[in-house]
Scaffold this motif. Structure first.
Motif, PDB file in Angstrom:
ATOM      1  N   LYS A  69     -35.234   3.948-110.095  1.00 54.76           N
ATOM      2  CA  LYS A  69     -33.843   3.679-109.738  1.00 54.76           C
ATOM      3  C   LYS A  69     -32.987   4.928-109.918  1.00 54.76           C
ATOM      4  O   LYS A  69     -32.084   5.191-109.138  1.00 54.76           O
ATOM      5  CB  LYS A  69     -33.301   2.531-110.592  1.00 54.76           C
ATOM      6  N   LEU A  70     -33.307   5.713-110.944  1.00 55.96           N
ATOM      7  CA  LEU A  70     -32.563   6.942-111.211  1.00 55.96           C
ATOM      8  C   LEU A  70     -33.091   8.121-110.412  1.00 55.96           C
ATOM      9  O   LEU A  70     -32.542   9.223-110.488  1.00 55.96           O
ATOM     10  CB  LEU A  70     -32.599   7.256-112.709  1.00 55.96           C
ATOM     11  N   ASP A  71     -34.164   7.899-109.652  1.00 51.79           N
ATOM     12  CA  ASP A  71     -34.762   8.922-108.790  1.00 51.79           C
ATOM     13  C   ASP A  71     -35.171  10.164-109.587  1.00 51.79           C
ATOM     14  O   ASP A  71     -34.854  11.285-109.220  1.00 51.79           O
ATOM     15  CB  ASP A  71     -33.797   9.286-107.655  1.00 51.79           C
ATOM     16  N   LEU A  72     -35.869   9.924-110.709  1.00 53.74           N
ATOM     17  CA  LEU A  72     -36.312  11.006-111.580  1.00 53.74           C
ATOM     18  C   LEU A  72     -37.827  10.997-111.708  1.00 53.74           C
ATOM     19  O   LEU A  72     -38.449   9.937-111.700  1.00 53.74           O
ATOM     20  CB  LEU A  72     -35.708  10.854-112.983  1.00 53.74           C
ATOM     21  N   THR A  73     -38.404  12.181-111.874  1.00 53.35           N
ATOM     22  CA  THR A  73     -39.827  12.265-112.195  1.00 53.35           C
ATOM     23  C   THR A  73     -40.005  11.871-113.654  1.00 53.35           C
ATOM     24  O   THR A  73     -39.026  11.791-114.412  1.00 53.35           O
ATOM     25  CB  THR A  73     -40.358  13.697-111.997  1.00 53.35           C
ATOM     26  N   GLN A  74     -41.253  11.670-114.061  1.00 53.92           N
ATOM     27  CA  GLN A  74     -41.504  11.367-115.473  1.00 53.92           C
ATOM     28  C   GLN A  74     -40.982  12.484-116.365  1.00 53.92           C
ATOM     29  O   GLN A  74     -40.355  12.232-117.387  1.00 53.92           O
ATOM     30  CB  GLN A  74     -42.998  11.137-115.734  1.00 53.92           C
ATOM     31  N   GLU A  75     -41.230  13.720-115.981  1.00 56.28           N
ATOM     32  CA  GLU A  75     -40.785  14.852-116.796  1.00 56.28           C
ATOM     33  C   GLU A  75     -39.259  14.917-116.860  1.00 56.28           C
ATOM     34  O   GLU A  75     -38.685  15.123-117.941  1.00 56.28           O
ATOM     35  CB  GLU A  75     -41.343  16.159-116.243  1.00 56.28           C
ATOM     36  N   GLU A  76     -38.582  14.726-115.740  1.00 55.33           N
ATOM     37  CA  GLU A  76     -37.115  14.755-115.725  1.00 55.33           C
ATOM     38  C   GLU A  76     -36.539  13.637-116.598  1.00 55.33           C
ATOM     39  O   GLU A  76     -35.595  13.852-117.363  1.00 55.33           O
ATOM     40  CB  GLU A  76     -36.589  14.618-114.297  1.00 55.33           C
TER      41      GLU A  76
END
Length: 109
Positions: free
Chosen positions: A45-52
């Motif tokens: 939902k936040l459009d983030l990778t796992q690392e981000e």
């Protein structure tokens, strides 16, 4: 049957769910399992990778991976934090960023 034919049939089918692949992340609703938290759904939902996601919110990538693969579940307090992140991601990110810079010392008595 061509791709256009398939797309037309899907569009004409009243029972077909809408295509949300291009929907803005803030309009996506995350469904949580009973008694748990859909970590992957919140991150997506936040459009983030796992690392981000891990860096922004102070988690380890290994924990995120394990939670998303259902190898382990976050503890109760972490589940609450994840639900707060889902609703107020900028607030939590700001608090985490401030913490990483260093909080002022608490007064002692």
């Amino acid at each position: 049957m061509t791709d256009e034919d398939i797309a037309r049939q899907i569009a004409e089918d009243p029972d077909a769910p809408p295509d949300l692949s291009n929907a803005p992340p803030e309009l996506v609703r995350v469904i949580h399992p009973p008694g748990g938290v859909n970590v992957r759904g919140i991150r997506a939902k936040l459009d983030l990778t796992q690392e981000e996601f891990a860096v922004r919110f102070g988690f380890s990538v290994n924990h995120l991976h394990d939670w998303e693969q259902n190898q382990t579940q976050p503890d109760a307090s972490t589940q609450i934090l994840l639900l707060v992140i889902e609703r107020e991601p900028e607030l939590v990110a700001a608090v985490v960023a401030q913490k990483s810079v260093g909080w002022p010392a608490w007064p002692t008595r």
